[in-house]
Design a protein around this motif. Structure first.
Motif, short mmCIF file in Angstrom:
data_model
loop_
_atom_site.label_atom_id
_atom_site.label_comp_id
_atom_site.label_asym_id
_atom_site.label_seq_id
_atom_site.Cartn_x
_atom_site.Cartn_y
_atom_site.Cartn_z
N ALA A 36 76.05 40.55 -19.80
CA ALA A 36 75.32 40.15 -20.84
C ALA A 36 75.90 41.35 -22.54
CB ALA A 36 73.61 40.84 -20.97
N ASP A 38 75.27 41.65 -25.29
CA ASP A 38 74.70 41.92 -26.26
C ASP A 38 74.81 42.44 -27.78
OD1 ASP A 38 72.65 40.73 -24.11
OD2 ASP A 38 71.51 42.07 -23.47
N HIS A 62 72.99 36.24 -26.06
CA HIS A 62 72.80 36.01 -27.01
C HIS A 62 72.95 35.08 -28.52
CE1 HIS A 62 69.31 36.97 -24.04
NE2 HIS A 62 69.34 38.63 -24.12
N ASP A 91 71.34 33.13 -22.89
CA ASP A 91 70.18 33.40 -22.49
C ASP A 91 69.29 33.09 -23.34
OD1 ASP A 91 68.38 34.16 -20.80
OD2 ASP A 91 69.09 36.60 -21.07
N LYS A 93 66.34 31.40 -22.42
CA LYS A 93 64.71 31.15 -22.40
C LYS A 93 63.85 30.22 -23.12
CE LYS A 93 65.08 36.71 -20.97
NZ LYS A 93 66.22 36.92 -21.25
N GLU A 149 60.77 35.60 -12.60
CA GLU A 149 60.37 37.23 -12.57
C GLU A 149 61.36 38.18 -13.34
OE1 GLU A 149 59.34 40.44 -8.97
OE2 GLU A 149 61.64 38.98 -8.86
N MET A 150 60.36 39.50 -14.39
CA MET A 150 61.87 39.39 -15.25
C MET A 150 61.77 41.24 -14.66
SD MET A 150 60.98 38.12 -19.00
CE MET A 150 62.02 38.83 -19.65
N SER A 151 62.29 41.75 -15.15
CA SER A 151 62.44 43.26 -14.66
C SER A 151 61.64 44.25 -15.36
CB SER A 151 64.16 43.45 -15.04
OG SER A 151 64.66 43.01 -16.88
N VAL A 180 65.99 32.98 -12.30
CA VAL A 180 66.56 35.07 -12.10
C VAL A 180 65.16 36.52 -11.40
CG1 VAL A 180 66.52 36.16 -14.14
CG2 VAL A 180 68.05 34.46 -14.81
N PRO A 197 69.39 40.79 -13.59
CA PRO A 197 69.86 41.41 -14.01
C PRO A 197 68.23 42.98 -14.83
CG PRO A 197 67.50 40.25 -15.50
CD PRO A 197 67.98 39.99 -13.57
N VAL A 199 70.20 46.46 -14.32
CA VAL A 199 71.48 47.05 -12.81
C VAL A 199 71.73 48.59 -13.92
CG1 VAL A 199 73.14 46.75 -11.30
CG2 VAL A 199 71.37 44.47 -11.85
N GLN A 211 62.53 48.07 -20.00
CA GLN A 211 63.48 48.03 -18.76
C GLN A 211 63.24 48.48 -17.41
OE1 GLN A 211 64.83 45.25 -17.81
NE2 GLN A 211 66.53 45.23 -18.67
N ARG A 232 74.17 47.08 -21.48
CA ARG A 232 74.36 48.20 -21.70
C ARG A 232 75.64 49.17 -20.60
NH1 ARG A 232 67.98 48.81 -23.93
NH2 ARG A 232 68.54 47.60 -22.30
P1 BMP Z 1 70.54 45.43 -20.35
O1 BMP Z 1 71.44 45.72 -18.62
O2 BMP Z 1 71.48 46.30 -20.83
O3 BMP Z 1 69.29 46.16 -19.60
O4 BMP Z 1 70.98 44.06 -20.16
C1 BMP Z 1 69.84 42.83 -20.10
C2 BMP Z 1 70.09 42.00 -20.47
O5 BMP Z 1 69.67 40.73 -18.62
C3 BMP Z 1 69.65 41.23 -21.45
O6 BMP Z 1 70.16 40.69 -21.95
C4 BMP Z 1 67.98 40.79 -21.10
O7 BMP Z 1 68.01 39.62 -22.01
C5 BMP Z 1 68.14 39.91 -19.41
N1 BMP Z 1 66.83 40.34 -18.82
C6 BMP Z 1 66.38 40.86 -18.39
O8 BMP Z 1 67.08 42.55 -19.22
N2 BMP Z 1 65.32 40.83 -18.25
C7 BMP Z 1 64.65 39.91 -17.52
O9 BMP Z 1 63.88 39.65 -16.48
C8 BMP Z 1 65.45 38.51 -18.37
C9 BMP Z 1 66.37 38.65 -18.87
O10 BMP Z 1 67.45 37.74 -18.71
#
Ligand code: BMP
Length: 261
Positions: A36, A38, A62, A91, A93, A149-151, A180, A197, A199, A211, A232
């Motif tokens: 990613a 970013d 992004h 990304d 979305k 589903e989101m993280s 995702v 994501p 990880v 996060q 990151r």
């Molecule tokens: P990082 O490993 O720095 O936390 O970045 C995670 C990346 O994955 C970011 O670009 C974020 O937009 C994306 N992302 C996420 O973290 N969770 C989700 O559920 C969906 C995502 O696209």
């Protein structure tokens, strides 16, 4: 199931050309790592693409956070993708009605459809978000991942939202390359991919920003990820190239363990 099949076998079962291409890249480079990227300047974005490019299958942008965006940046990204054999995923979305997303995809400053192999989509508007994006591409050498589903902590992606989203996914196998998500998805089609994501080898979370992280091994072995997204953990490492190599090695080892068990 999908989880025990090698990527090489799944490449032949892909229902769209981008998924097939991605699976073949993964096999050729022995990489199930997506970085990613970013970062907020064009020079940093290109430097990342050139340095971690050899270790990734997918390079996630992004593009709207880049302060000095230009058409030249896109040409450089495409050249890096060609040189190091990875695909580009923006990304974005997308999350609006079909007509609006078709314009957002192909017009405006970024003209995403003209360069990004893949994009991300929130299914919250319903199926029209997919048909809208599809209407903007002339041929279908483009695809999307649906964010089911989101993280992040407190996300609103309930089990019923996830299963309804999976139905949309199944209806558009010519454009959807996968989902995702955070938990093993019920992808009944081995030609589709799970992108996960959140990880990190070092962190559990990023404090109040929401996060939540899991280890490379856990996302592949327990959470059903085919490709892991690392931001990151690589971008802000003291040595991003060394970090990319380490994540790639750990993620691929976990995949090999999964298909051999
Ligand atoms: P990082 O490993 O720095 O936390 O970045 C995670 C990346 O994955 C970011 O670009 C974020 O937009 C994306 N992302 C996420 O973290 N969770 C989700 O559920 C969906 C995502 O696209």
């Amino acid at each position: 199931s999908r989880l025990s099949l090698p990527f090489s076998v799944r490449a032949d079962q892909a229902t769209n050309p981008v998924a097939a291409k991605l699976l073949k890249i993964m096999v050729a480079k022995q990489s199930n790592l997506c970085v990613a990227a970013d970062v907020t300047s064009a020079s940093k974005l290109i430097a990342l693409a050139e340095t971690v490019g050899p270790y990734v299958c997918l390079f996630k942008t992004h593009i709207d956070i880049v302060e000095d965006f230009s058409a030249q940046l896109i040409q450089q990204l495409l050249a890096a993708a060609q040189k190091h054999n990875f695909l580009l995923i923006e990304d974005r979305k997308f999350a609006d009605i079909g007509h609006t997303v078709s314009l957002q995809y192909s017009h405006g400053t970024y003209k995403i459809c003209s360069w990004a192999d893949l994009v991300t989509v929130h299914p919250v508007p319903g199926e029209g978000v997919i048909t809208g994006l599809k209407s903007a591409v002339a041929d279908l050498h483009r695809g999307c991942f649906i964010v089911v589903e989101m993280s992040s902590a407190g996300n609103l992606t309930t089990p019923s939202y996830i299963s309804s989203s999976m139905e949309i996914c199944k209806k558009h196998p010519d454009f959807v390359v996968g989902v995702v998500c955070q938990t093993p998805s019920t992808l009944n089609n081995p030609g589709l991919l799970q992108l996960t994501p959140g990880v990190s080898l070092d962190c559990q979370n990023d404090g109040e920003l929401g996060q939540q992280y899991n280890s490379p091994e856990d996302v592949i072995m327990l959470r059903g990820a085919d490709i892991a997204v690392v931001g990151r953990g690589i971008v802000q490492a003291a040595d991003p190239v060394q970090a990319a190599q380490e994540y790639r090695t750990k993620l691929w080892a976990a995949y090999e363990k999964r298909v051999s068990s």
